[in-house]
Design a protein around this motif. Structure first.
Motif, PDB file in Angstrom:
ATOM      1  N   ILE A   7       0.833  -1.193   0.000  1.00  0.00           N
ATOM      2  CA  ILE A   7       0.000   0.000   0.000  1.00  0.00           C
ATOM      3  C   ILE A   7       0.871   1.247   0.000  1.00  0.00           C
ATOM      4  N   ASP A   8       0.505   2.205  -0.828  1.00  0.00           N
ATOM      5  CA  ASP A   8       1.262   3.443  -0.941  1.00  0.00           C
ATOM      6  C   ASP A   8       1.217   4.209   0.384  1.00  0.00           C
ATOM      7  N   GLY A   9       2.356   4.711   0.823  1.00  0.00           N
ATOM      8  CA  GLY A   9       2.417   5.505   2.040  1.00  0.00           C
ATOM      9  C   GLY A   9       3.060   4.792   3.205  1.00  0.00           C
ATOM     10  N   TYR A  10       3.052   3.445   3.170  1.00  0.00           N
ATOM     11  CA  TYR A  10       3.679   2.683   4.259  1.00  0.00           C
ATOM     12  C   TYR A  10       5.142   2.413   3.889  1.00  0.00           C
ATOM     13  N   LYS A  11       5.996   3.342   4.223  1.00  0.00           N
ATOM     14  CA  LYS A  11       7.395   3.254   3.820  1.00  0.00           C
ATOM     15  C   LYS A  11       8.248   2.463   4.814  1.00  0.00           C
ATOM     16  N   THR A  38       4.659 -13.061  20.944  1.00  0.00           N
ATOM     17  CA  THR A  38       5.009 -11.677  20.629  1.00  0.00           C
ATOM     18  C   THR A  38       3.797 -10.979  20.036  1.00  0.00           C
ATOM     19  N   LEU A  39       3.768  -9.684  20.160  1.00  0.00           N
ATOM     20  CA  LEU A  39       2.657  -8.894  19.616  1.00  0.00           C
ATOM     21  C   LEU A  39       2.922  -8.560  18.144  1.00  0.00           C
ATOM     22  N   LYS A  40       1.856  -8.564  17.360  1.00  0.00           N
ATOM     23  CA  LYS A  40       1.918  -8.117  15.974  1.00  0.00           C
ATOM     24  C   LYS A  40       0.807  -7.089  15.783  1.00  0.00           C
ATOM     25  N   VAL A  41       1.190  -5.855  15.511  1.00  0.00           N
ATOM     26  CA  VAL A  41       0.238  -4.747  15.469  1.00  0.00           C
ATOM     27  C   VAL A  41       0.017  -4.329  14.020  1.00  0.00           C
ATOM     28  N   TYR A  42      -1.246  -4.227  13.644  1.00  0.00           N
ATOM     29  CA  TYR A  42      -1.614  -3.822  12.289  1.00  0.00           C
ATOM     30  C   TYR A  42      -2.057  -2.351  12.279  1.00  0.00           C
ATOM     31  N   ASP A  43      -1.873  -1.721  11.120  1.00  0.00           N
ATOM     32  CA  ASP A  43      -2.370  -0.357  10.894  1.00  0.00           C
ATOM     33  C   ASP A  43      -1.926   0.590  11.999  1.00  0.00           C
ATOM     34  N   CYS A  44      -0.611   0.631  12.221  1.00  0.00           N
ATOM     35  CA  CYS A  44      -0.080   1.531  13.256  1.00  0.00           C
ATOM     36  C   CYS A  44      -0.140   2.993  12.819  1.00  0.00           C
ATOM     37  N   TYR A  45      -0.297   3.220  11.558  1.00  0.00           N
ATOM     38  CA  TYR A  45      -0.567   4.570  11.062  1.00  0.00           C
ATOM     39  C   TYR A  45      -1.241   4.437   9.707  1.00  0.00           C
ATOM     40  N   ARG A  46      -2.016   5.425   9.324  1.00  0.00           N
ATOM     41  CA  ARG A  46      -2.810   5.341   8.098  1.00  0.00           C
ATOM     42  C   ARG A  46      -2.637   6.627   7.285  1.00  0.00           C
ATOM     43  N   PRO A  47      -1.683   6.643   6.346  1.00  0.00           N
ATOM     44  CA  PRO A  47      -1.498   7.840   5.503  1.00  0.00           C
ATOM     45  C   PRO A  47      -2.695   8.057   4.579  1.00  0.00           C
ATOM     46  N   ARG A  49      -2.563   8.728   1.506  1.00  0.00           N
ATOM     47  CA  ARG A  49      -2.308   8.028   0.243  1.00  0.00           C
ATOM     48  C   ARG A  49      -2.806   6.588   0.309  1.00  0.00           C
ATOM     49  N   ALA A  50      -2.693   5.976   1.496  1.00  0.00           N
ATOM     50  CA  ALA A  50      -3.197   4.611   1.661  1.00  0.00           C
ATOM     51  C   ALA A  50      -4.715   4.586   1.570  1.00  0.00           C
ATOM     52  N   VAL A  51      -5.369   5.571   2.177  1.00  0.00           N
ATOM     53  CA  VAL A  51      -6.832   5.649   2.106  1.00  0.00           C
ATOM     54  C   VAL A  51      -7.275   5.816   0.663  1.00  0.00           C
ATOM     55  N   ASP A  52      -6.584   6.669  -0.089  1.00  0.00           N
ATOM     56  CA  ASP A  52      -6.930   6.879  -1.498  1.00  0.00           C
ATOM     57  C   ASP A  52      -6.779   5.583  -2.295  1.00  0.00           C
ATOM     58  N   GLU A  53      -5.742   4.787  -1.973  1.00  0.00           N
ATOM     59  CA  GLU A  53      -5.546   3.526  -2.687  1.00  0.00           C
ATOM     60  C   GLU A  53      -6.633   2.518  -2.334  1.00  0.00           C
ATOM     61  N   PHE A  54      -7.072   2.506  -1.069  1.00  0.00           N
ATOM     62  CA  PHE A  54      -8.163   1.628  -0.675  1.00  0.00           C
ATOM     63  C   PHE A  54      -9.443   1.985  -1.423  1.00  0.00           C
ATOM     64  N   THR A  91     -23.528   0.888  18.232  1.00  0.00           N
ATOM     65  CA  THR A  91     -22.822   2.162  18.366  1.00  0.00           C
ATOM     66  C   THR A  91     -21.699   2.197  17.331  1.00  0.00           C
ATOM     67  N   TYR A  92     -21.777   3.139  16.418  1.00  0.00           N
ATOM     68  CA  TYR A  92     -20.795   3.226  15.338  1.00  0.00           C
ATOM     69  C   TYR A  92     -20.126   4.583  15.411  1.00  0.00           C
ATOM     70  N   VAL A  93     -18.804   4.585  15.568  1.00  0.00           N
ATOM     71  CA  VAL A  93     -18.024   5.815  15.655  1.00  0.00           C
ATOM     72  C   VAL A  93     -17.076   5.863  14.470  1.00  0.00           C
ATOM     73  N   ALA A  94     -17.083   6.969  13.752  1.00  0.00           N
ATOM     74  CA  ALA A  94     -16.210   7.116  12.586  1.00  0.00           C
ATOM     75  C   ALA A  94     -15.521   8.477  12.655  1.00  0.00           C
ATOM     76  N   GLU A  95     -14.243   8.467  12.407  1.00  0.00           N
ATOM     77  CA  GLU A  95     -13.466   9.701  12.345  1.00  0.00           C
ATOM     78  C   GLU A  95     -13.140   9.993  10.897  1.00  0.00           C
ATOM     79  N   LEU A  96     -13.557  11.145  10.404  1.00  0.00           N
ATOM     80  CA  LEU A  96     -13.342  11.518   9.014  1.00  0.00           C
ATOM     81  C   LEU A  96     -11.939  12.079   8.858  1.00  0.00           C
ATOM     82  N   ALA A  97     -11.143  11.413   8.032  1.00  0.00           N
ATOM     83  CA  ALA A  97      -9.767  11.848   7.810  1.00  0.00           C
ATOM     84  C   ALA A  97      -9.628  12.651   6.523  1.00  0.00           C
ATOM     85  N   GLY A  98     -10.701  12.744   5.746  1.00  0.00           N
ATOM     86  CA  GLY A  98     -10.636  13.469   4.483  1.00  0.00           C
ATOM     87  C   GLY A  98     -12.023  13.930   4.077  1.00  0.00           C
TER      88      GLY A  98
END
Length: 338
Positions: A7-11, A38-47, A49-54, A91-98
């Motif tokens: 995904i674009d943005g995850y450098k 061990t822990l494996k964490v997904y989506d530690c940040y969401r650029p 550009r990644a949202v646009d690709e999704f 209960t649905y909570v959404a944060e608009l990033a764009g």
């Protein structure tokens, strides 16, 4: 991931967290390490550009490479759709990033049932109109031996086949696997593009031009037909080139039509309204695929517009073929009778 590509943005493989979250994860990691985990964490940040690709991935229904692994029982068109069971409190909570976000539809059961029936009625009407036109153009060839009839019928049959795939009719009729949808959709798009090239060449008699033009048209046809076979191997590639070829078909076909119309060719003059409508449809489709237009109304309009293009094409062919100024042909069809 569910897209199937980086995904674009995850450098970098890093996490961007608040201090409290990072310290909490560190404490949890120490505990798990002592137990051999061990822990494996997904989506530690969401650029962005990644949202646009999704968003672009969600609009490309032909790309279903990861369906079997991530969404085997869900149609890709419904991947971002949330269905709530009647009577349940959610209960649905959404944060608009764009500026762009997916629409939320809340239906009462009876309203949803009415909406579904209206959609089925619309789909049935589109299939019926296209199917009747395809049968008519195929049958009329027996009475008027001009190649423009089977050429127009081919467009109708390919559009009918694509609509059957798009509406899920073939999957229910032949009990096809959902993961095969990408192959059939890509093949349908490639077949539609091929049929438009064949119709344009036949109706405007481009094969009777200079040898170089005839050769280029022949290579173009072969390339378009090859995309149908490519769809079996790589549906995404075939769908991409098929959609790009519609731009070429619309542009080159428009130039040929205008050139011959200014030269006074009756066939080109009669084809102008149909090709203008096709250009509008291609433009609207491009706007939809790019995400600039969306919604059920837009999708229904594109389907109706495609069927209208086919109907106008059939009307143009029939009107031209049976004009009193045209000579009647009683013998076998020839190239000049196209």
């Amino acid at each position: 991931n569910f897209v199937g590509d980086p995904i674009d943005g995850y450098k970098q493989p890093i996490c961007i967290l608040t201090r409290e979250a990072a310290e909490g994860l560190e404490r949890a990691q120490r505990i798990f390490v002592e137990q051999g985990y061990t822990l494996k964490v997904y989506d530690c940040y969401r650029p962005q550009r990644a949202v646009d690709e999704f968003v672009a991935w969600g609009a490309d229904l032909a790309d279903q490479r990861m369906k079997a692994e991530f969404y085997p029982r869900v149609d890709k068109a419904d991947v971002f759709r949330i269905t709530l069971e009647p009577g349940q409190t959610i209960t649905y909570v959404a944060e608009l990033a764009g500026e762009h976000f997916s629409r939320l539809y809340l239906w009462k059961p009876i309203d949803y049932e009415i909406k579904s029936r209206d959609r089925q009625l619309f789909n049935g009407a589109m299939l019926g109109l296209t199917g009747l036109l395809a049968i008519f153009l195929t049958a009329i060839f027996a009475a008027n031996h001009k190649l423009i009839f089977p050429a127009a019928a081919l467009v109708s049959w390919t559009v009918l086949s694509y609509l059957c795939v798009d509406f899920g009719f073939f999957h229910k009729l032949f009990n096809l696997r959902p993961e095969d949808n990408a192959v059939y959709r890509a093949a349908g798009e490639a077949a539609m593009a091929s049929s438009f090239v064949i119709f344009l060449s036949t109706f405007l008699r481009l094969g009777l031009w200079h040898g170089m033009v005839r050769m280029m048209i022949g290579v173009w046809m072969v390339a378009q037909l090859t995309l149908i076979a490519v769809a079996v191997i790589d549906p995404r590639l075939a769908a991409t080139f098929a959609r790009m070829s519609f731009l070429m078909i619309g542009g080159v076909g428009g130039l040929f039509t205008l050139f011959l119309a200014f030269k006074g060719q009756d066939r080109a003059l009669s084809l102008v309204p149909t090709w203008l409508l096709l250009l509008v449809w291609i433009f609207a489709t491009g706007m939809t695929l790019s995400g600039r237009m969306s919604g059920d109304v837009v999708v229904s309009s594109l389907i109706a517009g495609l069927v209208l293009v086919v109907i106008l094409m059939g009307f143009t062919v029939t009107q031209y073929a049976f004009r009193s100024s045209d000579a009647a042909y009683a013998g076998a069809p020839t190239e000049l009778q196209g």
